[in-house]
Design a protein around this motif. Structure first.
Motif, PDB file in Angstrom:
ATOM      1  N   GLU A  77     -21.672 -14.633 -17.695  1.00 53.13           N
ATOM      2  CA  GLU A  77     -21.017 -13.396 -17.210  1.00 53.13           C
ATOM      3  C   GLU A  77     -20.877 -13.524 -15.710  1.00 53.13           C
ATOM      4  O   GLU A  77     -21.645 -14.251 -15.073  1.00 53.13           O
ATOM      5  CB  GLU A  77     -21.895 -12.173 -17.526  1.00 53.13           C
ATOM      6  CG  GLU A  77     -22.153 -11.971 -19.009  1.00 53.13           C
ATOM      7  CD  GLU A  77     -23.341 -11.036 -19.286  1.00 53.13           C
ATOM      8  OE1 GLU A  77     -23.833 -10.377 -18.350  1.00 53.13           O
ATOM      9  OE2 GLU A  77     -23.765 -10.990 -20.446  1.00 53.13           O
ATOM     10  N   CYS A 104     -26.415  -6.567 -10.703  1.00 47.73           N
ATOM     11  CA  CYS A 104     -27.044  -6.989 -11.960  1.00 47.73           C
ATOM     12  C   CYS A 104     -27.213  -8.517 -11.960  1.00 47.73           C
ATOM     13  O   CYS A 104     -27.594  -9.110 -12.960  1.00 47.73           O
ATOM     14  CB  CYS A 104     -26.213  -6.528 -13.155  1.00 47.73           C
ATOM     15  SG  CYS A 104     -27.216  -6.259 -14.634  1.00 47.73           S
ATOM     16  N   HIS A 106     -25.003 -10.898 -11.961  1.00 46.46           N
ATOM     17  CA  HIS A 106     -24.123 -11.692 -12.828  1.00 46.46           C
ATOM     18  C   HIS A 106     -23.474 -12.863 -12.074  1.00 46.46           C
ATOM     19  O   HIS A 106     -22.939 -13.768 -12.703  1.00 46.46           O
ATOM     20  CB  HIS A 106     -23.061 -10.807 -13.477  1.00 46.46           C
ATOM     21  CG  HIS A 106     -23.630  -9.822 -14.456  1.00 46.46           C
ATOM     22  ND1 HIS A 106     -22.863  -9.012 -15.242  1.00 46.46           N
ATOM     23  CD2 HIS A 106     -24.906  -9.524 -14.784  1.00 46.46           C
ATOM     24  CE1 HIS A 106     -23.643  -8.256 -16.004  1.00 46.46           C
ATOM     25  NE2 HIS A 106     -24.883  -8.543 -15.729  1.00 46.46           N
ATOM     26  N   GLU A 141     -19.072  -7.523 -18.795  1.00 41.92           N
ATOM     27  CA  GLU A 141     -20.277  -7.132 -19.532  1.00 41.92           C
ATOM     28  C   GLU A 141     -20.658  -5.705 -19.182  1.00 41.92           C
ATOM     29  O   GLU A 141     -21.111  -4.938 -20.031  1.00 41.92           O
ATOM     30  CB  GLU A 141     -21.446  -8.090 -19.226  1.00 41.92           C
ATOM     31  CG  GLU A 141     -22.631  -7.948 -20.176  1.00 41.92           C
ATOM     32  CD  GLU A 141     -23.519  -6.735 -19.924  1.00 41.92           C
ATOM     33  OE1 GLU A 141     -24.070  -6.182 -20.896  1.00 41.92           O
ATOM     34  OE2 GLU A 141     -23.669  -6.327 -18.761  1.00 41.92           O
ATOM     35  N   GLU A 142     -20.480  -5.345 -17.910  1.00 42.35           N
ATOM     36  CA  GLU A 142     -20.894  -4.001 -17.467  1.00 42.35           C
ATOM     37  C   GLU A 142     -20.094  -2.910 -18.167  1.00 42.35           C
ATOM     38  O   GLU A 142     -20.518  -1.767 -18.217  1.00 42.35           O
ATOM     39  CB  GLU A 142     -20.761  -3.863 -15.946  1.00 42.35           C
ATOM     40  CG  GLU A 142     -21.666  -4.809 -15.154  1.00 42.35           C
ATOM     41  CD  GLU A 142     -23.153  -4.561 -15.349  1.00 42.35           C
ATOM     42  OE1 GLU A 142     -23.517  -3.561 -16.007  1.00 42.35           O
ATOM     43  OE2 GLU A 142     -23.960  -5.376 -14.863  1.00 42.35           O
ATOM     44  N   HIS A 166     -30.889 -13.498 -18.561  1.00 40.99           N
ATOM     45  CA  HIS A 166     -30.471 -12.428 -17.656  1.00 40.99           C
ATOM     46  C   HIS A 166     -31.367 -12.400 -16.430  1.00 40.99           C
ATOM     47  O   HIS A 166     -32.581 -12.568 -16.559  1.00 40.99           O
ATOM     48  CB  HIS A 166     -30.494 -11.052 -18.345  1.00 40.99           C
ATOM     49  CG  HIS A 166     -29.632 -10.070 -17.612  1.00 40.99           C
ATOM     50  ND1 HIS A 166     -30.033  -9.481 -16.435  1.00 40.99           N
ATOM     51  CD2 HIS A 166     -28.377  -9.622 -17.852  1.00 40.99           C
ATOM     52  CE1 HIS A 166     -29.056  -8.707 -15.998  1.00 40.99           C
ATOM     53  NE2 HIS A 166     -28.033  -8.772 -16.835  1.00 40.99           N
TER      54      HIS A 166
END
Ligand SMILES: [Zn+2]
Length: 465
Positions: A77, A104, A106, A141-142, A166
Motif C-alpha cells: 500500500e 499510517c 504506508h 487502503e485508507e 503493517h
C-alpha cells in the motif's frame, strides 16, 4: 539461501530507504497516489517483473515473476491520509498545514513488500525456489476499497497464500483479527419552509437525521461489545430560518464478523426508515461507500512469520532514532501512551521503552483490533497472515502526527527493512516447504469451508429497497 536475502536487503538499505522517503515527501491520498505508484512500477519493471494493470484503477498494478505453482503474494500500500502533514520532529508541526501526510506509514508498507519481492526474484531466477511470486500494488487502503475492487476483479483468486505487514510500535505477528466494516451515507428529503413564519408547512430532513442518530445510539447497547458505530452529519441545512429539506448522515459500522455486521446494517437501515416515517420525510437510496471483511489470520502462517522474525533478528535503531523516539514519547502523557499500548495489545511491561528492539509472540489470538483493513477481503480468498514491525515509538498510534514524523525518519526505514526481511524469508520457506503451505491451506479450508468470495459491498446492496 535465506542468509543471502538478508544480505541483499541490508546492501540495498539506501536505495529502498530513499524510495520510501520520496513517497513520504510526496504524500497523496487514495486513488490519487500517482507518484508512489509510478515509483513502485518503475522499480518492479527494472527488476524484471511482468506488470499487469487493473481495470479502472490507474494506481493499482500486479507485478509477477517466476511461473507455475505455488502462487504466492505480497500486499503493498502507499496511500497517505488527509491532513496528516508533519515534519520529522518531536513536536507537532506540519510541512504544509492541512496537507496529506503518511500518518499510517504506508510509504513504508508498499516499499517493504516490494523490497522482499525483488530480493526473492534472484532465488526464483536461479531455480533455487520454484513457483510464481506476485507483488500487489494496492491503492486506497485508507478508503477501505482498493483491495475490494481488485478482489472483485479476481486478481487474488489463484493465490496459494498471501502475506503482508503493517507499520506499528512493536514487532509482533498478528494472530488476531480486525473488524469487518460497512460505510454508508443516509440522505433524507423533506420540505423547506420559513422556519419562523410557517414551520407547519415544512418537513425537516434534519429531524430525520437526528432521530436516526438517536435510534442508532439506543441500538448501540444491543450490538456485540466489540462492534463500533460512528457517524458524521454531512449535510444539515444552510441556515436556521429555513426548515432543511435535505440532510445526510454518514455511518461506519464495524463488527467482529460479517454476519453480525450485516445484521447491524439491516437494523440501522430500519432505523433510518423509521426516522423518515416519524418526520414525514423520504429516505433516499442509501449510498453504500465501502465494505470490508474481518481478517482471517491463518495461524500456520502466523507461526511461520514469528519463526522468521526471530531468524532475521529484531531491528536495531541508531542513536538519532532513539533521541527522536524519546522526544516523540515525551509529547504523549503517560495515560495516552498506555491507551495507545492497550489498543495494540502491547504488554505493559514494555511501557518504559521508547523503541521495540525485540520480538513479541502474538498477544492477540482470539481478539480483534478495533480498526479495519481491506486486506480482510484477501484473507477470505487465500490463506493470509500479517505482522507489525516497529516504525514508531511504543504507545504511538497510527493516524497521528507522531506516526507521520516517525514514518519519515530512520525509525521508519529500519522497521521497514526488518519487515522486508521477514516477508522475504517467510515466502522463501513457503516456496521451499510445501508441507507448511499445505497445512496453511487445510486450515484455510476448515475456517472458510471453501465458500466463494462475495464482497461485503455486494451483500449490503440488497438491504436498500
Ligand atoms: Zn494503515
Amino acid at each position: 539461501m535465506k542468509a543471502n536475502l538478508l544480505e541483499w536487503i541490508d546492501n540495498n538499505r539506501v536505495l529502498f530507504g530513499s524510495m520510501a522517503k520520496a513517497i513520504w515527501d510526496n504524500p497523496q491520498i487514495g486513488f490519487e497516489e500517482t507518484i508512489a505508484s509510478q515509483l513502485h512500477r518503475d522499480a518492479a519493471a527494472k527488476a524484471g517483473f511482468r506488470i499487469s494493470d487493473v481495470d479502472g484503477m490507474p494506481t493499482a498494478f500486479v507485478a509477477e515473476c517466476g511461473s507455475g505453482k505455488p502462487v504466492l503474494g505480497l500486499l503493498g500500500e502507499f496511500d497517505a491520509l488527509a491532513q496528516m502533514s508533519q515534519v520529522v520532529s518531536g513536536e507537532p508541526k506540519p510541512v504544509k498545514a492541512g496537507a496529506p501526510g503518511h500518518g499510517c506509514g504506508h510509504n513504508l508498507l508498499g516499499v517493504a513488500s516490494l523490497t522482499a519481492a525483488i530480493a526473492l526474484k534472484e532465488a526464483l531466477d536461479k531455480g533455487e525456489i520454484q513457483g510464481t511470486l506476485r507483488y500487489y500494488a494496492c491503492p486506497a487502503e485508507e478508503m477501505l476499497s482498493g483491495k475490494v475492487r481488485m478482489a472483485e476483479q479476481g486478481v487474488f483468486d489463484d493465490l496459494d497464500a498471501c502475506l503482508a505487514w503493517h507499520p506499528s510500535s512493536v514487532n509482533m505477528p498478528w494472530a488476531g483479527s480486525l473488524l469487518s466494516l460497512c460505510s454508508a451515507e443516509f440522505s433524507f428529503k423533506g420540505l423547506s419552509a420559513h422556519a419562523g413564519a410557517a414551520p407547519h408547512m415544512g418537513r425537516s430532513a434534519l429531524d430525520a437525521v437526528e432521530l436516526m442518530d438517536i435510534g442508532a445510539n439506543f441500538m448501540r447497547e444491543h450490538v456485540h461489545e466489540s462492534s463500533r458505530i460512528h457517524y458524521i452529519i454531512t449535510k444539515g441545512g444552510k441556515q436556521p430560518n429555513t426548515v432543511p429539506d435535505e440532510a445526510s448522515v454518514w455511518y461506519n459500522l464495524r463488527a467482529p464478523g460479517s454476519e453480525g455486521l450485516l445484521d447491524n446494517c439491516r437494523w440501522l437501515t430500519e432505523i433510518a426508515r423509521g426516522a423518515a416515517m416519524m418526520t414525514q420525510t423520504t429516505l433516499l437510496p442509501i449510498d453504500f461507500k465501502s465494505g470490508v471483511y474481518e481478517v482471517l489470520s491463518n495461524q500456520t502462517l502466523v507461526s511461520l512469520i514469528e519463526q522468521n522474525m526471530r531468524y532475521c533478528g529484531p531491528p536495531v535503531y541508531s542513536e538519532a532514532d532513539h533521541k527522536l523516539a524519546a522526544k516523540i514519547t515525551a509529547s504523549m502523557p503517560p495515560a495516552a501512551k498506555q491507551k495507545g499500548m492497550d489498543a495494540g495489545f502491547i504488554p505493559h511491561r514494555l511501557k518504559d521503552l521508547y523503541l521495540h528492539e525485540d520480538i513479541l509472540s502474538p498477544t492477540d489470538e482470539g481478539k480483534s483490533q478495533s480498526a479495519s483493513t481491506d486486506a480482510g477481503d484477501v484473507s477470505q480468498i487465500a490463506p493470509f497472515a500479517q505482522f507489525g514491525a516497529c516504525t514508531w515509538p511504543i504507545g504511538v498510534n497510527p493516524h497521528t502526527w507522531q506516526a507521520t514524523a516517525s514514518a519519515g525518519s530512520g525509525i521508519g526505514t529500519t522497521g521497514m527493512l526488518f519487515a522486508a526481511k521477514t516477508l522475504a524469508c517467510s515466502l522463501y520457506d513457503l516456496f521451499s516447504m510445501p508441507e507448511v503451505l499445505d497445512k496453511a491451506k487445510v486450515e484455510f479450508f476448515e475456517v472458510t469451508g471453501g465458500a466463494r468470495y462475495v464482497s461485503v459491498m455486494e451483500r449490503v446492496k440488497g438491504l436498500d429497497g
